[in-house]
Design a protein around this motif. Structure first.
Motif, PDB file in Angstrom:
ATOM      1  N   ILE A  42      10.109   8.679   9.044  1.00 52.42           N
ATOM      2  CA  ILE A  42       9.678   7.374   9.540  1.00 52.42           C
ATOM      3  C   ILE A  42      10.584   6.990  10.708  1.00 52.42           C
ATOM      4  N   PHE A  43       9.950   6.866  11.863  1.00 51.18           N
ATOM      5  CA  PHE A  43      10.657   6.679  13.125  1.00 51.18           C
ATOM      6  C   PHE A  43      10.470   5.229  13.577  1.00 51.18           C
ATOM      7  N   ILE A  93       0.878  -1.176   0.000  1.00 48.94           N
ATOM      8  CA  ILE A  93       0.000   0.000   0.000  1.00 48.94           C
ATOM      9  C   ILE A  93       0.913   1.222   0.000  1.00 48.94           C
ATOM     10  N   ILE A  94       0.633   2.188  -0.865  1.00 48.36           N
ATOM     11  CA  ILE A  94       1.480   3.381  -0.940  1.00 48.36           C
ATOM     12  C   ILE A  94       0.937   4.437   0.034  1.00 48.36           C
ATOM     13  N   ILE A  95       1.769   4.817   1.001  1.00 53.72           N
ATOM     14  CA  ILE A  95       1.410   5.827   1.999  1.00 53.72           C
ATOM     15  C   ILE A  95       2.216   7.089   1.721  1.00 53.72           C
ATOM     16  N   LYS A  98      -1.327  14.120   9.321  1.00 50.41           N
ATOM     17  CA  LYS A  98      -1.040  13.994  10.754  1.00 50.41           C
ATOM     18  C   LYS A  98      -0.066  12.830  10.962  1.00 50.41           C
ATOM     19  N   ASP A  99       0.483  12.744  12.167  1.00 54.18           N
ATOM     20  CA  ASP A  99       1.328  11.596  12.478  1.00 54.18           C
ATOM     21  C   ASP A  99       0.479  10.322  12.446  1.00 54.18           C
ATOM     22  N   LEU A 100       1.131   9.213  12.144  1.00 52.97           N
ATOM     23  CA  LEU A 100       0.417   7.953  11.926  1.00 52.97           C
ATOM     24  C   LEU A 100       1.249   6.844  12.565  1.00 52.97           C
ATOM     25  N   THR A 101       0.608   5.988  13.364  1.00 49.50           N
ATOM     26  CA  THR A 101       1.342   4.854  13.934  1.00 49.50           C
ATOM     27  C   THR A 101       0.962   3.594  13.183  1.00 49.50           C
ATOM     28  N   LEU A 102       1.989   2.865  12.719  1.00 54.50           N
ATOM     29  CA  LEU A 102       1.763   1.593  12.032  1.00 54.50           C
ATOM     30  C   LEU A 102       2.362   0.490  12.883  1.00 54.50           C
ATOM     31  N   TRP A 103       1.753  -0.660  12.855  1.00 55.88           N
ATOM     32  CA  TRP A 103       2.286  -1.809  13.590  1.00 55.88           C
ATOM     33  C   TRP A 103       2.605  -2.922  12.626  1.00 55.88           C
ATOM     34  N   VAL A 106       5.014   7.298  11.576  1.00 58.83           N
ATOM     35  CA  VAL A 106       5.180   8.160  10.405  1.00 58.83           C
ATOM     36  C   VAL A 106       4.833   9.577  10.855  1.00 58.83           C
ATOM     37  N   GLN A 107       5.798  10.484  10.722  1.00 59.70           N
ATOM     38  CA  GLN A 107       5.620  11.833  11.266  1.00 59.70           C
ATOM     39  C   GLN A 107       5.573  12.862  10.148  1.00 59.70           C
TER      40      GLN A 107
END
Ligand SMILES: [Zn+2]
Length: 317
Positions: free
Chosen positions: A184-185, A115-117, A158-163, A171-172
């Motif tokens: 990407i942190f 998936i392209i983010i 906005k910031d996004l948290t992926l697991w 993702v900030q």
């Protein structure tokens, strides 16, 4: 035709019998560097065949890729390297910004299952503003390739948290390079993929940038807790540490100060470039600063200070 002759012709048509060898690592258009458990930076080689850096994170149940290089071939080589390391699905590719040297291989990643983010602004910029980015260097082939780039599937401002299973990735959204930038942190590995928010020992492309915002964001990069233990992955240049982040910020501040001084002395255009370039090079002797890059930087810095800088404009969905 005898059977033997038929086999021979078939082998010739297939390109010969000895094609099963995988390419040697030196044949890759990038150098793969492990920067944490399951975290890899793909650093553009000396011949710049990849066009930029990329990277990936292997989690418990899948892989997240950061950026897709400039060419589909380089992206294909990245997919092959991931496949060599893990059978897990490639679930995401995060574009750090819209520039084609980071999004050019997106379709390859999508075809591999990702998936392209991207930042929300990338959807409206990736096919149009990349044409402007190349200016008079655009060819009909490149124009067609840019106009066919895939649009991101998932966008955010906005910031996004992926697991990835138990592995957390943040993702900030950050300001500075284009107006649609993500970092990407990877907290558990102390890695920050900075995209073109960070360049190591090479001048950044300021075409869409705001040095004012950029210096503020890089100050934040250097202030993250336990920064001294971090690997910072730049968009261009080798794997960096916090000293490189501070060096990069100093470069931007030096550029800004020298252009302010030149403007105060009444210099403009070529005279301003001639004045600033040797001073900037003297302050950063270990950088590779081409005439073309520094000329553009001084011009864009001058425009920003004059309030005439044109930057990409966010569009409604
Ligand atoms: Zn860029």
């Amino acid at each position: 035709m005898t059977l033997r002759a038929l086999v021979l012709v078939t082998l010739l048509l297939l390109g010969g019998p000895a094609l099963s060898q995988s390419p040697s690592p030196s044949a890759l258009p990038f150098v793969l560097k492990q920067v944490g458990p399951g975290v890899f930076a793909a650093i553009d080689g000396p011949e710049h065949k990849s066009g930029s850096n990329a990277g990936f994170v292997i989690g418990d149940d899948g892989v997240l890729v950061i950026d897709a290089f400039f060419t589909p071939d380089a992206a294909q080589a990245l997919v092959a390297e991931i496949r060599r390391l893990t059978p897990m699905p490639i679930r995401y590719v995060v574009n750090t910004h819209y520039h084609a040297d980071h999004t050019g291989g997106d379709q390859v990643l999508r075809d591999a299952g990702a998936i392209i983010i991207a930042h929300r602004n990338v959807r409206s910029w990736v096919r149009i503003n990349n044409i402007n980015l190349f200016g008079d260097r655009i060819t009909p082939e490149l124009k067609a390739r840019i106009e066919a780039l895939p649009l991101p599937d998932l966008v955010t401002d906005k910031d996004l948290t992926l697991w990835l299973g138990s592995r957390k990735i943040v993702v900030q959204t950050v300001l500075g390079h284009t107006g649609g930038d993500l970092t990407i942190f990877v907290p558990d590995a102390k890695v920050l993929f900075c995209g073109d928010m960070l360049w190591r020992k090479v001048p950044p492309n300021l075409i869409d940038g705001s040095v004012k915002h950029w210096t503020a964001t890089t100050a934040d990069f250097a202030r993250i807790p336990s920064a001294a233990q971090f690997h910072y992955i730049p968009g261009h240049g080798d794997v960096a540490d916090v000293h490189d982040v501070e060096d990069f910020r100093a470069y931007l501040l030096d550029l800004q100060r020298l252009v302010i001084d030149g403007r105060k002395a009444g210099l403009k255009d070529d005279a301003l470039v001639q004045n600033v370039t040797p001073k900037l090079r003297a302050l950063h002797p270990d950088w590779t600063i081409s005439d073309r890059a520094v000329t553009a930087e001084v011009r864009y810095m001058d425009q920003e200070l004059a309030g005439t800088k044109r930057r990409p404009v966010p569009q409604p969905d």
